[in-house]
Design a protein around this motif. Structure first.
Motif, PDB file in Angstrom:
ATOM      1  N   LEU A 108      37.759  40.246  52.071  1.00 55.30           N
ATOM      2  CA  LEU A 108      38.184  41.456  51.352  1.00 55.30           C
ATOM      3  C   LEU A 108      39.414  42.093  52.002  1.00 55.30           C
ATOM      4  N   SER A 112      43.118  42.422  49.792  1.00 49.55           N
ATOM      5  CA  SER A 112      43.779  43.644  49.319  1.00 49.55           C
ATOM      6  C   SER A 112      43.462  44.831  50.227  1.00 49.55           C
ATOM      7  N   ARG A 114      43.205  47.705  49.304  1.00 50.51           N
ATOM      8  CA  ARG A 114      42.407  48.665  48.518  1.00 50.51           C
ATOM      9  C   ARG A 114      40.910  48.573  48.846  1.00 50.51           C
ATOM     10  N   ASN A 115      40.515  47.517  49.558  1.00 53.09           N
ATOM     11  CA  ASN A 115      39.077  47.313  49.814  1.00 53.09           C
ATOM     12  C   ASN A 115      38.571  48.025  51.071  1.00 53.09           C
ATOM     13  N   ARG A 116      39.337  49.010  51.565  1.00 53.23           N
ATOM     14  CA  ARG A 116      39.034  49.608  52.869  1.00 53.23           C
ATOM     15  C   ARG A 116      37.621  50.189  52.965  1.00 53.23           C
ATOM     16  N   THR A 118      34.895  49.511  51.220  1.00 51.04           N
ATOM     17  CA  THR A 118      33.877  48.454  51.184  1.00 51.04           C
ATOM     18  C   THR A 118      33.804  47.753  52.538  1.00 51.04           C
TER      19      THR A 118
END
Length: 282
Positions: A108, A112, A114-116, A118
């Motif tokens: 993850l 990206s 953007r997956n910080r 998670t």
């Protein structure tokens, strides 16, 4: 039986015989259906995720349609592996769960930024498990600190934290009983990759040269020869990004010499035409 499939599959991958690998995965799935144990299903999906990860070959941002399909299969396999290892329980299930949570976090992170959230959640779950007895397992700690190194370089960038994590990973690895080949694959090469991300090409190249020296000390033993050529290829990429055309040309000559010398053993490192042309243009 499932551990034998993992071993045989890794040989297929090394030889790049992916259709045979896919057939072995189908056989492994049949075995899991016959045995019908949670631990076996956990192991099966773990092996399946490794296979898809190998196929994806680092293309975690999955820009091409083919890559997108493999990425989806990889994520599905990791989610199944997490579910089954959680259900299996016990020390082995917990160890498997930690490895799978860390594998998912890595994929993850590299796909990206953007997956910080998670990724943070996955790492928090791992940290809960590592706070107990399992936290004394140096192999798991090595993986954990390497993943934290990635996190500190791509999710919440801090060079100081990155260096601390990589140093702790190397310390943890020293407490394992794994081989120098494992150290190269699991600590040295990923650390070099992370340093490249920071633009610290000299540090990355020094690490790769250290790894090459370890291989050269083993003489002409096949796995070490193969690894040395692979490392030269990585070093070529690093020197290209670093903007060192003369070093690149010397490395290409060295790789071609070794390719010719060991052709009879089936050891070859490909250098793409695009890379050659880009180096010659500089």
């Amino acid at each position: 039986g499932m551990k034998v499939y993992r071993l045989v599959l890794s040989v297929d991958q090394e030889r790049r015989q992916f259709d045979i690998g896919a057939q072995r995965l189908r056989e492994a799935e049949q075995l899991a259906r016959q045995v019908r144990q949670k631990e076996v299903w956990a192991l099966f999906y773990d092996i399946q995720s490794e296979f898809y990860d190998f196929l994806l070959d680092g293309a975690y941002d999955a820009r091409q349609p083919g890559e997108k399909a493999v990425f989806r299969k990889l994520m599905a396999a990791l989610n199944h592996a997490i579910r089954w290892s959680r259900a299996a329980g016990g020390p082995e299930g917990e160890e498997q769960l930690i490895k799978n949570l860390l594998a998912k976090a890595t994929v993850l992170m590299r796909s990206s930024p953007r997956n910080r959230r998670t990724v943070r959640r996955l790492l928090a779950e791992v940290e809960t498990h590592l706070s107990g007895q399992t936290g004394k397992n140096p192999e798991l700690l090595t993986i954990y600190w390497m993943v934290c190194g990635w996190y500190a370089s791509v999710m919440e960038p801090s060079l100081e934290r990155t260096e601390e994590c990589l140093s702790r990973a190397a310390e943890s690895f020293a407490g394992t009983e794994r081989t120098d080949l494992d150290r190269i694959d699991e600590v040295m090469v990923p650390s070099a990759d992370i340093y490249c991300g920071w633009g610290l090409f000299e540090t990355a190249a020094a690490l790769l040269r250290e790894a090459i020296a370890i291989c050269e000390a083993q003489g002409t033993v096949l796995p070490w020869l193969r690894k040395k050529l692979e490392l030269w290829r990585y070093l070529l990429d690093v020197c290209f990004e670093w903007g060192k055309p003369e070093l690149c040309k010397a490395l290409i000559r060295a790789i071609e010499d070794e390719n010719a010398r060991y052709a009879y053993l089936g050891i070859q490192q490909e250098i793409s035409r695009e890379l050659r042309e880009a180096i010659l243009e500089r």
